[in-house]
Design an enzyme around this catalytic site. Structure first.
Site, PDB file in Angstrom:
ATOM      1  N   GLU A 128       0.849  -1.187   0.000  1.00  0.00           N
ATOM      2  CA  GLU A 128       0.000   0.000   0.000  1.00  0.00           C
ATOM      3  C   GLU A 128       0.890   1.244   0.000  1.00  0.00           C
ATOM      4  O   GLU A 128       1.825   1.313   0.786  1.00  0.00           O
ATOM      5  CB  GLU A 128      -0.913   0.035   1.235  1.00  0.00           C
ATOM      6  CG  GLU A 128      -1.905   1.178   1.147  1.00  0.00           C
ATOM      7  CD  GLU A 128      -2.901   1.200   2.322  1.00  0.00           C
ATOM      8  OE1 GLU A 128      -2.830   0.322   3.201  1.00  0.00           O
ATOM      9  OE2 GLU A 128      -3.730   2.100   2.335  1.00  0.00           O
ATOM     10  N   GLY A 268       3.371   2.418  10.807  1.00  0.00           N
ATOM     11  CA  GLY A 268       3.110   1.618  11.994  1.00  0.00           C
ATOM     12  C   GLY A 268       2.930   0.141  11.682  1.00  0.00           C
ATOM     13  O   GLY A 268       3.552  -0.718  12.301  1.00  0.00           O
ATOM     14  N   MET A 270       0.684  -2.796   8.654  1.00  0.00           N
ATOM     15  CA  MET A 270      -0.054  -2.935   7.402  1.00  0.00           C
ATOM     16  C   MET A 270      -0.986  -4.130   7.462  1.00  0.00           C
ATOM     17  O   MET A 270      -0.590  -5.222   7.852  1.00  0.00           O
ATOM     18  CB  MET A 270       0.956  -3.080   6.246  1.00  0.00           C
ATOM     19  CG  MET A 270       0.323  -3.264   4.890  1.00  0.00           C
ATOM     20  SD  MET A 270      -0.663  -1.818   4.397  1.00  0.00           S
ATOM     21  CE  MET A 270      -1.950  -2.619   3.453  1.00  0.00           C
ATOM     22  N   GLU A 271      -2.223  -3.899   7.023  1.00  0.00           N
ATOM     23  CA  GLU A 271      -3.312  -4.860   7.216  1.00  0.00           C
ATOM     24  C   GLU A 271      -3.447  -5.921   6.129  1.00  0.00           C
ATOM     25  O   GLU A 271      -4.551  -6.437   5.910  1.00  0.00           O
ATOM     26  CB  GLU A 271      -4.624  -4.078   7.312  1.00  0.00           C
ATOM     27  CG  GLU A 271      -5.124  -3.452   5.986  1.00  0.00           C
ATOM     28  CD  GLU A 271      -4.743  -1.994   5.773  1.00  0.00           C
ATOM     29  OE1 GLU A 271      -3.757  -1.550   6.393  1.00  0.00           O
ATOM     30  OE2 GLU A 271      -5.423  -1.311   4.995  1.00  0.00           O
ATOM     31  N   ASN A 272      -2.362  -6.295   5.441  1.00  0.00           N
ATOM     32  CA  ASN A 272      -2.457  -7.310   4.394  1.00  0.00           C
ATOM     33  C   ASN A 272      -3.354  -8.463   4.832  1.00  0.00           C
ATOM     34  O   ASN A 272      -3.267  -8.929   5.965  1.00  0.00           O
ATOM     35  CB  ASN A 272      -1.071  -7.872   4.099  1.00  0.00           C
ATOM     36  CG  ASN A 272      -0.017  -6.798   4.028  1.00  0.00           C
ATOM     37  OD1 ASN A 272      -0.079  -5.934   3.178  1.00  0.00           O
ATOM     38  ND2 ASN A 272       0.920  -6.832   4.960  1.00  0.00           N
ATOM     39  N   HIS A 304      -6.442  -2.039  15.252  1.00  0.00           N
ATOM     40  CA  HIS A 304      -6.685  -1.307  14.008  1.00  0.00           C
ATOM     41  C   HIS A 304      -6.457  -2.209  12.788  1.00  0.00           C
ATOM     42  O   HIS A 304      -7.324  -2.322  11.919  1.00  0.00           O
ATOM     43  CB  HIS A 304      -5.770  -0.081  13.962  1.00  0.00           C
ATOM     44  CG  HIS A 304      -5.897   0.746  12.725  1.00  0.00           C
ATOM     45  ND1 HIS A 304      -6.702   1.860  12.666  1.00  0.00           N
ATOM     46  CD2 HIS A 304      -5.356   0.614  11.497  1.00  0.00           C
ATOM     47  CE1 HIS A 304      -6.631   2.385  11.454  1.00  0.00           C
ATOM     48  NE2 HIS A 304      -5.813   1.644  10.719  1.00  0.00           N
ATOM     49  N   GLU A 305      -5.303  -2.847  12.752  1.00  0.00           N
ATOM     50  CA  GLU A 305      -5.006  -3.673  11.573  1.00  0.00           C
ATOM     51  C   GLU A 305      -5.971  -4.860  11.504  1.00  0.00           C
ATOM     52  O   GLU A 305      -6.434  -5.229  10.433  1.00  0.00           O
ATOM     53  CB  GLU A 305      -3.554  -4.175  11.601  1.00  0.00           C
ATOM     54  CG  GLU A 305      -2.499  -3.084  11.745  1.00  0.00           C
ATOM     55  CD  GLU A 305      -2.640  -1.918  10.787  1.00  0.00           C
ATOM     56  OE1 GLU A 305      -3.185  -2.099   9.686  1.00  0.00           O
ATOM     57  OE2 GLU A 305      -2.225  -0.801  11.152  1.00  0.00           O
ATOM     58  N   HIS A 308      -9.297  -3.834  10.135  1.00  0.00           N
ATOM     59  CA  HIS A 308      -9.286  -3.621   8.681  1.00  0.00           C
ATOM     60  C   HIS A 308      -9.794  -4.863   7.930  1.00  0.00           C
ATOM     61  O   HIS A 308     -10.186  -4.759   6.773  1.00  0.00           O
ATOM     62  CB  HIS A 308      -7.872  -3.315   8.199  1.00  0.00           C
ATOM     63  CG  HIS A 308      -7.537  -1.851   8.122  1.00  0.00           C
ATOM     64  ND1 HIS A 308      -8.377  -0.920   7.554  1.00  0.00           N
ATOM     65  CD2 HIS A 308      -6.422  -1.166   8.495  1.00  0.00           C
ATOM     66  CE1 HIS A 308      -7.794   0.280   7.603  1.00  0.00           C
ATOM     67  NE2 HIS A 308      -6.621   0.168   8.181  1.00  0.00           N
ATOM     68  N   GLU A 327      -9.736   4.083   6.362  1.00  0.00           N
ATOM     69  CA  GLU A 327      -8.899   4.542   7.474  1.00  0.00           C
ATOM     70  C   GLU A 327      -9.691   5.276   8.563  1.00  0.00           C
ATOM     71  O   GLU A 327      -9.550   4.984   9.743  1.00  0.00           O
ATOM     72  CB  GLU A 327      -7.734   5.397   6.966  1.00  0.00           C
ATOM     73  CG  GLU A 327      -6.741   4.628   6.092  1.00  0.00           C
ATOM     74  CD  GLU A 327      -6.163   3.368   6.736  1.00  0.00           C
ATOM     75  OE1 GLU A 327      -6.333   3.170   7.953  1.00  0.00           O
ATOM     76  OE2 GLU A 327      -5.543   2.561   6.000  1.00  0.00           O
TER      77      GLU A 327
HETATM   78  N1  B3K Z   1      -2.960   0.988   5.682  1.00  0.00           N
HETATM   79  C1  B3K Z   1      -1.663   1.141   6.255  1.00  0.00           C
HETATM   80  C2  B3K Z   1      -0.962   2.390   5.835  1.00  0.00           C
HETATM   81  C3  B3K Z   1      -0.283   2.300   4.541  1.00  0.00           C
HETATM   82  C4  B3K Z   1       0.528   3.533   4.282  1.00  0.00           C
HETATM   83  C5  B3K Z   1       1.023   3.583   2.883  1.00  0.00           C
HETATM   84  N2  B3K Z   1       1.884   4.714   2.635  1.00  0.00           N
HETATM   85  C6  B3K Z   1      -1.698   1.083   7.737  1.00  0.00           C
HETATM   86  C7  B3K Z   1      -3.003   1.374   8.373  1.00  0.00           C
HETATM   87  O1  B3K Z   1      -3.523   2.464   8.329  1.00  0.00           O
HETATM   88  O2  B3K Z   1      -3.573   0.480   8.917  1.00  0.00           O
HETATM   89 ZN    ZN Z   2      -5.449   1.744   8.766  1.00  0.00          ZN
END
Ligand code: B3K
Ligand code: ZN
Length: 880
Positions: A128, A268, A270-272, A304-305, A308, A327
């Site tokens: 992302e 911080g 990433m929610e893959n 948070h993740e 998502h 977000e």
């Molecule tokens: N979605 C990611 C942030 C990605 C940032 C890309 N530059 C983390 C979050 O907000 O959960």
């Molecule tokens: Zn997020």
């Protein structure tokens, strides 16, 4: 480097792709310098798209090894491969076909930390927003959803674990010294949610049984030797999974959920899908190395993740303009989670502080943009406090307007209707409008109009008639690109507090005001209450129901009345904070003009009384004692800012408060819980109160002895780092002898996360002299410029956390930042651009500093060869 073209992307230009992707199979043969990637994509031409329209895929610094259509090499004249795009002509007019793209990439030299890179010997991805195109050519945009199968081949020695999204299919030996693993993710997803991790890591395992009885394997991977620090993250994960089931009915949907902690990460976490990648700062914690704030952050970010998974992954965004759809909503959800796990009032106070500290200045300066931006040059620059924090506030206002019941109905409808979609803000709002029968058209301006609205409030008490009138008037100043603004729908929670402290519960006329909320929809509205038994005090924007600035002439006595009697804890803090802010603003202005400072006795009395009030929870008392920061005072002053004057004024107030409450503070300073450390809210609150009391007591004594004793006796990082901070920041002599700093450094030499604190504490020591120390630290051999956490801990802390040091009148702080930004930009543009935003409020400084800041910004622009990230920020900051 991607060449800066100045290209602007616009929301209004959205159109779907010409081809529809059905599925993708990826094979990675991992190698530090030459990783081979084969991507097989099944797709078909979208109905109605002309038969001669070419397929144009995104790329970024990738080179093509080979290209096949339906397994056959394609004629050279039918495609063009550039580093940033792959164009293929002559594709079938109808029916599915397979495109096979082979590329080679070099994870080891990928210093941008976007795409596939290496950190501490571990292969890891960050896609992302647009990192997938650095792996292979693809439709790298969020509205292209596909089902992924991933095969990873790597050396057994180098990569014990081979991970990707979804469920594990199988794996085994491959060839000499190598093994493989295959993963299948049944949930269609956009490329930004793709992830791959491969490396030799330590593993912590647990499991969770979902509401419907599905057994989910939970795995957290960390650096070897750090397994013992993953327990809190695991616990937070299980609590998050349960909470989302209970509160939103959202259940997890794969057999396995994995988290990998890495040490080099631009943000911080990433929610893959099914494979979250985290900055290890937000996973690893034990009492010795992590503070209470670290624990709270871990809890919030893990949640948070995880959240998502539904708000972001199951329902994703149609395009990056809709970023707040995932977000803002997910921040809103993680806030609610933390509020449920901890004290809701204290949590809300922290949110308000954060919003005002980060989002309000953004909204008031050259980088202001709507919660849903309409244009961007570099999407990475829009992961902002406005999109996240204000985005969350906007969702909160929907809940305030609709009430909890209808809000939940709207969320249910959103999950049900848009599961599997790439949705828009309009889709989201339509669910709430339908569920509640409310028209949200005017409300939707919160998504498109930038800037913080102001509401001026006046009241009129008629003793004879027993009527009380509240007049509200809204305004919104122009922001970049938006000179004229429409009237907003602003929900303002309120209470009328009667002389005896009880609350008046009558409803007013003059507009909608049910449930204790004024719905301000016109420019000016007067609400009239009748039969009010005695002159009430208005408590307005309770709980910060709307992210606005309130302008109201409210007497100190009225604020004190709210602070004492409001039934809402947040409102009580708001009243205390308002009094502190007012005093500090006045004192700072006087200091700037070289005049005598006013007595802070009245404020000191209020703060000491709150600190002494044992009916209040310790965390709340700690929040009340924490004076507005220098940056908060600067924000309230708004223009012609002299950071030194603010510092002088604030220090004087700190001293008066400290002296006024010395005995109490000395006693409270001893109140930290003894024995076994617990990171829970209750003990954390006690430590917070003891910590701030210790700092006041030390200030009153004018001696570092108390802080040094606390430092020597500390048995956890919260107390230790707080003591080191007081020593270093309040007692220059203690800083110079360096005794405690050296001890801290020696003790945590092998622990980068703990050492980051050592850098930050020094970088935020007030005063112009600090710059020299920052230069020294930058030059030292153990300062790792490639690690984002380390860079942020020193350069970021200095530029955004040290108003007097960074804004030294000679402009040296600005020049330091400019030099570092230019240098970092060559390796990691995202990090460089983020650091540079520390200067976003430069125009509100006094003229001398403003000119120095401008020169520094101009010098960045003049450096040439900038990334899109940095040039976008610098251009916007200098525009106008
Ligand atoms: N979605 C990611 C942030 C990605 C940032 C890309 N530059 C983390 C979050 O907000 O959960
Ligand atoms: Zn997020």
């Amino acid at each position: 480097m991607r060449t800066e073209t100045g290209q602007v992307f616009k929301l209004k230009d959205y159109r779907p792709t010409d081809f529809v992707v059905e599925r993708i199979d990826l094979t990675f043969e991992l190698d530090p310098k030459e990783t081979k990637v084969i991507s097989r994509v099944i797709m078909h031409r979208r109905e109605g798209v002309p038969a001669d329209a070419p397929l144009v895929l995104d790329g970024d610094e990738v080179s093509l090894d080979s290209l096949q259509i339906d397994g056959a090499d394609i004629e050279r004249s039918l495609y063009d491969a550039a580093p940033d795009s792959l164009t293929i002509r002559g594709l079938p007019a109808s029916g599915p076909f397979e495109v096979t793209v082979a590329t080679t990439i070099s994870p080891e030299t990928n210093t941008k930390l976007m795409g596939l890179y290496r950190t501490n010997g571990v292969y890891c991805t960050q896609c992302e927003a647009e990192g997938f195109r650095r792996i292979t050519y693809f439709y790298d945009r969020p509205d292209v959803l596909a089902v992924y199968t991933v095969t990873i081949i790597a050396s057994k020695d180098e990569a014990k674990y081979l991970l990707s999204n979804g469920n594990y299919l199988g794996g085994g030996n491959y060839d000499e010294g190598r093994h493989f693993a295959a993963w299948f993710d049944p949930h269609p997803k956009p490329s930004y949610l793709f992830a791959l991790v491969a490396g030799d890591l330590g593993l912590v395992e647990d499991s969770f049984t979902t509401l419907s009885g599905r057994e989910v394997a939970l795995k957290i991977y960390v650096e070897h030797g750090k397994e013992g620090r993953a327990g809190y993250a695991m616990d937070a994960l299980k609590r998050s999974m349960k909470w989302d089931e209970e509160v939103y009915g959202c259940e997890y949907d794969l057999d396995i959920f994995q988290i990998v902690a890495v040490s080099d990460f631009n943000m911080g976490a990433m929610e893959n899908k099914g494979l979250n990648v985290f900055n290890d700062k937000y996973v690893l914690a034990d009492p010795e190395t992590a503070t209470d704030a670290d624990y709270a952050n871990i809890e919030a970010i893990i949640a948070h993740e995880y959240f998502h998974n539904w708000t972001g992954n199951r329902i994703t965004c149609r395009d990056w303009f809709q970023l707040c759809l995932k977000e803002g909503l997910t921040v809103f959800r993680d806030h609610a989670f933390s509020a449920d796990q901890r004290s809701a009032a204290v949590k809300r106070i922290a949110e308000i502080r954060l919003l005002k500290a980060h989002q309000f200045p953004e909204d008031a300066g050259p980088l202001a943009h709507p919660v849903r931006p309409e244009a961007y040059r570099e999407i990475n620059n829009f992961y902002t406090a406005t999109v996240y924090e204000k985005g969350s506030e906007v969702v909160g206002m929907i809940r305030t307007i609709l009430g909890r019941g209808d809000f939940r109905k709207g969320m249910d409808l959103y999950f049900q209707r848009h599961d599997g979609d790439a949705a828009t803000i309009e889709d989201f709002l339509a669910c709430f409008a339908e569920a509640s029968g409310r028209d949200l058209k005017q409300f939707s301006l919160w998504y498109s109009q930038a800037g913080t609205p102001s509401v001026s409030v006046s009241t009129d008490w008629n003793e004879a008639k027993k009527t009380f009138k509240v007049t509200l008037e809204q305004s919104l100043a122009p922001t970049p690109g938006q000179s004229r603004k429409a009237l907003m729908h602003i929900p303002l929670a309120y209470g009328l507090i009667l002389p005896d402290g009880a609350e008046f519960d009558g409803r007013p006329t003059g507009g909608e005001a049910g449930g204790g909320v004024f719905q301000l929809t016109r420019r000016k509205q007067t609400f009239t209450f009748t039969d009010v038994p005695g002159r009430p005090v208005l408590s307005i924007n309770r709980g910060f129901s709307a992210p606005v600035n309130i302008a109201m002439e409210q007497s100190a006595a009225d604020l004190a009345h709210i602070a004492r009697h409001d039934s809402d804890g947040v409102a009580r803090w708001q009243a205390i904070n308002e009094q502190a802010t007012r005093h500090l603003v006045t004192a700072s202005r006087l200091a700037r003009d070289g005049r005598n400072l006013p007595s802070a006795q009245e404020l000191a009395d209020i703060l000491v009384a709150v600190a002494a009030d044992e009916s209040l929870e310790p965390a709340f008392r700690a929040q009340a004692l924490a004076l507005p920061a220098e940056s908060d005072i600067a924000r309230e002053i708004g223009s012609n800012i002299d950071p030194d004057a603010i510092h002088t004024a604030r220090e004087a107030v700190l001293m008066e408060v400290a002296r006024a409450g010395f005995d109490l503070f000395a006693r409270l300073a001893e109140g930290a819980p003894k024995g076994q450390y617990s990171p829970g809210a209750e003990d954390a609150g006690k430590r917070a109160l003891a910590g701030i009391a210790m700092s006041y007591a030390a200030i009153a004594e004018g001696s570092p002895a108390r802080a040094k004793a606390a430092f020597d006796a500390a048995d956890n990082m919260t107390v230790l780092s707080q003591a080191l901070q007081v020593l270093t920041q309040n007692f220059p002599a203690a800083r110079e002898t360096g005794e405690a700093l050296d001890a801290f450094k020696a003790r945590f030499a092998g622990d980068p996360l703990a050492l980051d604190k050592w850098y930050s504490i020094q970088a935020t020591a007030p005063g112009a002299e600090t710059r020299a120390r920052v230069e020294e630290l930058l030059a030292s051999s153990d300062f790792d410029r490639t690690n984002p956490n380390r860079v942020r801990s020193l350069i970021g802390a200095f530029s955004s956390g040290n108003p007097t040091g960074f804004n030294a009148a000679d402009g040296g702080g600005y020049r330091l930042l400019a030099r570092e930004v230019i240098d970092i930009d060559k390796r990691n543009p995202q990090l460089a651009a983020r650091l540079l935003t520390a200067m976003r409020s430069w125009r509100s400084l006094e003229p001398g500093r403003q000119e120095q800041a401008r020169l520094a910004l101009v010098s960045i622009r003049a450096a040439g060869n900038l990334s899109t990230d940095v040039s976008d920020i610098v251009d916007r900051m200098l525009a106008g």
